[in-house]
Motif scaffolding. Structure first.
Motif, PDB file in Angstrom:
ATOM      1  N   VAL A  39       0.847  -1.187   0.000  1.00 32.99           N
ATOM      2  CA  VAL A  39       0.000   0.000   0.000  1.00 32.99           C
ATOM      3  C   VAL A  39       0.883   1.237   0.000  1.00 32.99           C
TER       4      VAL A  39
ATOM      5  N   ARG B  41      -2.889   0.478  -4.087  1.00 30.89           N
ATOM      6  CA  ARG B  41      -2.605  -0.926  -3.823  1.00 30.89           C
ATOM      7  C   ARG B  41      -1.875  -1.556  -5.002  1.00 30.89           C
TER       8      ARG B  41
ATOM      9  N   GLN C 138      -9.219  -9.395  -3.861  1.00 26.37           N
ATOM     10  CA  GLN C 138      -9.354  -8.389  -2.813  1.00 26.37           C
ATOM     11  C   GLN C 138      -9.327  -6.987  -3.403  1.00 26.37           C
TER      12      GLN C 138
ATOM     13  N   GLU D 111     -12.488  -5.623  -0.432  1.00 22.08           N
ATOM     14  CA  GLU D 111     -12.596  -6.161   0.919  1.00 22.08           C
ATOM     15  C   GLU D 111     -11.723  -7.394   1.035  1.00 22.08           C
TER      16      GLU D 111
ATOM     17  N   THR E 251      -6.833  -6.091   3.520  1.00 18.31           N
ATOM     18  CA  THR E 251      -7.277  -4.746   3.858  1.00 18.31           C
ATOM     19  C   THR E 251      -7.515  -4.606   5.352  1.00 18.31           C
TER      20      THR E 251
ATOM     21  N   ARG F  70     -11.126   1.211   5.375  1.00 15.66           N
ATOM     22  CA  ARG F  70     -11.460  -0.073   4.793  1.00 15.66           C
ATOM     23  C   ARG F  70     -11.673   0.096   3.296  1.00 15.66           C
TER      24      ARG F  70
ATOM     25  N   PRO G  43     -10.076  -0.524  -0.899  1.00 22.77           N
ATOM     26  CA  PRO G  43      -8.981   0.079  -1.677  1.00 22.77           C
ATOM     27  C   PRO G  43      -9.362   1.463  -2.158  1.00 22.77           C
TER      28      PRO G  43
END
Length: 231
Positions: free
Chosen positions: A45, A51, A68, A73, A77, A175, A177
């Protein structure tokens, strides 16, 4: 005791590095093998926003890590945001926790996962995910060893991606991306211009297409850049 686990992890990684070379991927492979995980992946990150996949031990890991990114989610994460390990021994029963991600992970054979943040001091650079094909919880000893490996993986991640040191978060971690690799943003721009829609709507179309066709988000983005269209 923690120092013992850390030294043992370094020794295992170093023994492989003497023949295969030292890298984030090879270290993830050693970590997975030592902890009885069937495959593993690491997501990095940048600035708390962008990401990118840092490592994947095989195609299953690559697909699950990408899932993800597509769904926004998952354990990676949560581990990054909470700065704490996240475990789910039965992903097939995790539809309430990760309703979009869990079914995709199970399709790839992942039934259990342990995710740990990759941190050095107060700096968090991502998370590592250890997947099992059987719903078998990790033992306390395995979790302790996994924490030692996570510290080493964080160092290797910084060596391979030194920009993570200078790209400080611009806002508190949240929470989901909040950003994607540059290729995805460029593809969204192409779609926005082609279909006269907003960049957010274009990004939603990219994600929906990847999800519907069970295709990595980056592959979808690359197709758009090559062909200037989604289909």
């Amino acid at each position: 005791m923690d120092n013992d686990h850390h030294a043992a992890a370094w020794q295992r990684i170093s023994s492989v590095a003497s023949t295969a070379g030292l890298s984030l991927v090879s270290a993830c492979e050693v970590c997975a093998d030592d902890l009885g995980a069937d495959f593993a992946g690491a997501t990095l990150v940048t600035a708390g926003e962008l990401r990118l996949m840092g490592a994947a031990t095989d195609e299953r890991a690559r697909a699950v890590e990408d899932a993800q990114l597509v769904t926004g989610e998952g354990p990676c994460t949560d581990a990054y945001v909470r700065r704490a390990p996240v475990e789910e021994a039965e992903l097939g029963r995790a539809s309430g926790r990760w309703p979009a991600f869990a079914p995709l992970a199970v399709e790839q054979g992942a039934h259990g996962v342990l995710a740990l943040p990759l941190t050095i001091g107060v700096l968090a650079v991502g998370a590592v995910d250890l997947y099992r094909c059987a719903p078998t919880p990790f033992t306390a000893a395995e979790k302790t060893r996994a924490t030692a490996y996570a510290r080493i993986l964080a160092v290797l991640a910084l060596e391979e991606h030194p920009h993570l040191l200078t790209a400080l978060p611009t806002r508190p971690a949240r929470r989901g991306p909040q950003g994607y690799p540059p290729t995805v943003h460029m593809a969204a721009g192409v779609l926005a211009a082609a279909y006269d829609i907003t960049p957010d709507d274009a990004l939603a179309r990219l994600r929906a297409h990847s999800f519907r066709h069970n295709q990595p988000l980056l592959r979808t983005a690359e197709h758009v850049l090559d062909h200037q269209r989604l289909d």
